[in-house]
Design an enzyme around this catalytic site. Sequence first.
Site, PDB file in Angstrom:
ATOM      1  N   GLU A 191       8.788  17.436  14.620  1.00 21.97           N
ATOM      2  CA  GLU A 191       9.102  17.038  13.632  1.00 21.97           C
ATOM      3  C   GLU A 191       8.368  18.220  12.543  1.00 21.97           C
ATOM      4  O   GLU A 191       7.273  17.701  12.759  1.00 21.97           O
ATOM      5  CB  GLU A 191       9.092  15.931  13.447  1.00 21.97           C
ATOM      6  CG  GLU A 191       9.000  15.335  12.184  1.00 21.97           C
ATOM      7  CD  GLU A 191       8.898  13.871  11.548  1.00 21.97           C
ATOM      8  OE1 GLU A 191       9.728  13.093  10.812  1.00 21.97           O
ATOM      9  OE2 GLU A 191       8.038  13.106  11.716  1.00 21.97           O
ATOM     10  N   CYS A 236      13.426  12.586   5.554  1.00 17.76           N
ATOM     11  CA  CYS A 236      12.759  11.913   7.539  1.00 17.76           C
ATOM     12  C   CYS A 236      14.107  12.059   7.567  1.00 17.76           C
ATOM     13  O   CYS A 236      14.863  11.959   9.121  1.00 17.76           O
ATOM     14  CB  CYS A 236      12.907  10.464   7.835  1.00 17.76           C
ATOM     15  SG  CYS A 236      13.963   9.808   6.275  1.00 17.76           S
ATOM     16  N   GLY A 290       7.349   5.752   7.138  1.00 18.63           N
ATOM     17  CA  GLY A 290       6.033   6.710   7.889  1.00 18.63           C
ATOM     18  C   GLY A 290       6.158   7.605   8.867  1.00 18.63           C
ATOM     19  O   GLY A 290       7.055   7.636   9.676  1.00 18.63           O
ATOM     20  N   SER A 291       5.221   7.623   9.384  1.00 19.70           N
ATOM     21  CA  SER A 291       4.768   8.839  10.539  1.00 19.70           C
ATOM     22  C   SER A 291       4.716   8.012  11.791  1.00 19.70           C
ATOM     23  O   SER A 291       4.785   6.235  11.907  1.00 19.70           O
ATOM     24  CB  SER A 291       3.396   9.608  10.545  1.00 19.70           C
ATOM     25  OG  SER A 291       3.196   8.516  11.282  1.00 19.70           O
ATOM     26  N   GLU A 351      11.154   1.814  10.084  1.00 21.73           N
ATOM     27  CA  GLU A 351      11.547   3.717   9.939  1.00 21.73           C
ATOM     28  C   GLU A 351      10.462   4.843  10.008  1.00 21.73           C
ATOM     29  O   GLU A 351       9.778   4.622   8.982  1.00 21.73           O
ATOM     30  CB  GLU A 351      12.690   3.299   8.915  1.00 21.73           C
ATOM     31  CG  GLU A 351      13.741   4.645   9.119  1.00 21.73           C
ATOM     32  CD  GLU A 351      13.331   6.412   7.836  1.00 21.73           C
ATOM     33  OE1 GLU A 351      13.193   6.887   8.952  1.00 21.73           O
ATOM     34  OE2 GLU A 351      12.834   6.272   6.896  1.00 21.73           O
ATOM     35  N   GLY A 359       3.270   8.508  14.929  1.00 18.25           N
ATOM     36  CA  GLY A 359       2.246   7.586  15.366  1.00 18.25           C
ATOM     37  C   GLY A 359       1.526   7.094  15.429  1.00 18.25           C
ATOM     38  O   GLY A 359       1.227   5.916  15.457  1.00 18.25           O
ATOM     39  N   VAL A 360       1.843   7.093  13.425  1.00 23.92           N
ATOM     40  CA  VAL A 360       0.776   5.685  12.565  1.00 23.92           C
ATOM     41  C   VAL A 360       1.552   4.447  12.833  1.00 23.92           C
ATOM     42  O   VAL A 360       0.740   3.391  13.910  1.00 23.92           O
ATOM     43  CB  VAL A 360       1.114   6.036  11.215  1.00 23.92           C
ATOM     44  CG1 VAL A 360       0.520   4.819  10.313  1.00 23.92           C
ATOM     45  CG2 VAL A 360      -0.256   6.923  10.245  1.00 23.92           C
ATOM     46  N   LYS A 394       0.796  -0.974   0.492  1.00 27.21           N
ATOM     47  CA  LYS A 394       0.018  -0.230   0.078  1.00 27.21           C
ATOM     48  C   LYS A 394       0.403   1.633   0.125  1.00 27.21           C
ATOM     49  O   LYS A 394       1.435   1.463   1.329  1.00 27.21           O
ATOM     50  CB  LYS A 394      -0.817  -0.065   1.271  1.00 27.21           C
ATOM     51  CG  LYS A 394      -1.885   1.232   1.242  1.00 27.21           C
ATOM     52  CD  LYS A 394      -2.855   0.991   2.201  1.00 27.21           C
ATOM     53  CE  LYS A 394      -2.249   2.585   3.402  1.00 27.21           C
ATOM     54  NZ  LYS A 394      -1.797   3.898   2.316  1.00 27.21           N
TER      55      LYS A 394
END
Length: 543
Positions: A425, A327, A265-266, A293, A268-269, A212
């Site tokens: 960030e 990042c 990705g983030s 990461e 939080g996710v 995805k």
Amino acid sequence: MPKGNYYIPTPSNEPVLTYAPGTPERAALKEAVAAARKEQRDIPMYIGGEEVRTGNTLPMSPPYDHQHVLGHFHEGDASHVNQAIDAALAAKEDWENLGWEHRASIFLKAADLIAGPYRAKINAATMLSQSKNAFQAEIDAACEFIDFLRFNASFMQEVYMEQPESAPGIWNRLEYRPLEGFVFAITPFNFTAIAGNLPAAPALMGNTVVWKPSYTQIYSAQVIMEVFKEAGLPDGVINLIYVDGPVAGDVVFKHNDFAGLHFTGSTGVFKHLWKTIGENIDLYKTYPRIVGETGGKDFVVAHKSADAQEVATGLIRGAFEFQGQKCSAASRAYIPSNIWADVKGHMADALKEISMGSPEDFSNFVNAVIDKNAFNKIAKYIDQAKEDKDVDVIFGGNYDDSVGYFIEPTVLLAKDPKYTTMCEEIFGPVLTIYVYEPEEFEATLELVDSTSPYALTGAVFSKDRYAIELAAKKLKNSAGNFYINDKPTGAVVGQQPFGGARGSGTNDKAGAAMNLLRWVSARTIKETFVPPKSYRYPFLDKE
């Protein structure tokens, strides 16, 4: 069938083309960009051997020209997630039983296709959909992706060659099988190479994958899939779906055969996904592998002995290449007062020269940020800084989204080392600098270490080797990739394996054999050539 011990061709890093005026690659790339702008692509999902079109289409536009439409992609739903999982599981047995050298050959061919006939196309797609200039597209979509594919094949061979010792009369061996189930790859917008590597690395090791991508990277993700298919990747090995994250997660993380997550990705996710997997742990056949990461609040710390122009260059490149949407981008800097005036002067000279605009104009160093949401988030930080007394906007600070999502390279000078933009960030072209007294170097290192929950990249600039050693020791947990007298971005596959710890991820190092080890499960086999025929041991005999 015939057997042999095979050796992967020794990989080397793909040379970075310059795209200087008059070069053939510049002409080819400009032609590819112009051709892509003229057409509107209809992009399906790829599930098993099918191109799936749902009719529920969403537009794709360049971030630097958001009124232009590059095409549409077909969004899926939960039924397509289930279909992709079924396709991955159906393809699994044949794929994992295929000789490893044949799996390697597919991805090595993909690397050569990108290096050759697809180079301009994949770079053009990355420029158009992700607003990267020609150089940033080249080092990402072409060179890094090629390097991932070639080096990973070599790393796979290293993994398989890692074998135990054997005692007399015994043969010990290790075999590495793919995970029991399917792998779910979730990929970000900012690197085409990461988008390709996250599904490809587990697949190389014999796994089948549901992939995805970020919606803002689908345009170039489709080119990746096109390359894989031309390279001979069998149907169902990598299944590309465009489904909203929570919808996909609700299916994937409740499936009995979920075996691994490969994520960029983030933070939080990622934490949410980890929690969800933990809550569903009783549903799975095995303990899923979780490789991620995530974010960074990457630092540059200069020592009083540092060269001011070198520091300034490291900050400009580290903070503002690809609009700070790496990042690893330099986001906070600590500069001693004895060199600050010179650093500021050199930065001013560079920022006066830097132009911002469309990546189709090769003279532009800075382009647009990825979308409206990113633009609004970054602009909010800048607006707040303009109001706060603890910080000054010393360069940039302007933004405009009338044509594209453009934000000037912005430099903030913080009086408080724990000011918001020193800690959080931002993921945009905003750099915050704190000026410290030269004799406070060691205390500043402790400040660097304690300010952020992240630990992805960081850099120290110094001419004093004792200071460099002190920084390396004090900041040992602060950055998974640590740079000495260089910007904190630009890790090269095969040279600087990439990844961080703390809030930045699991530090499984993309571009290294250790990452591939996460996608296999080892079985130890002990064979005894002449087994004993009595239970008795010599110590049991009488005197």
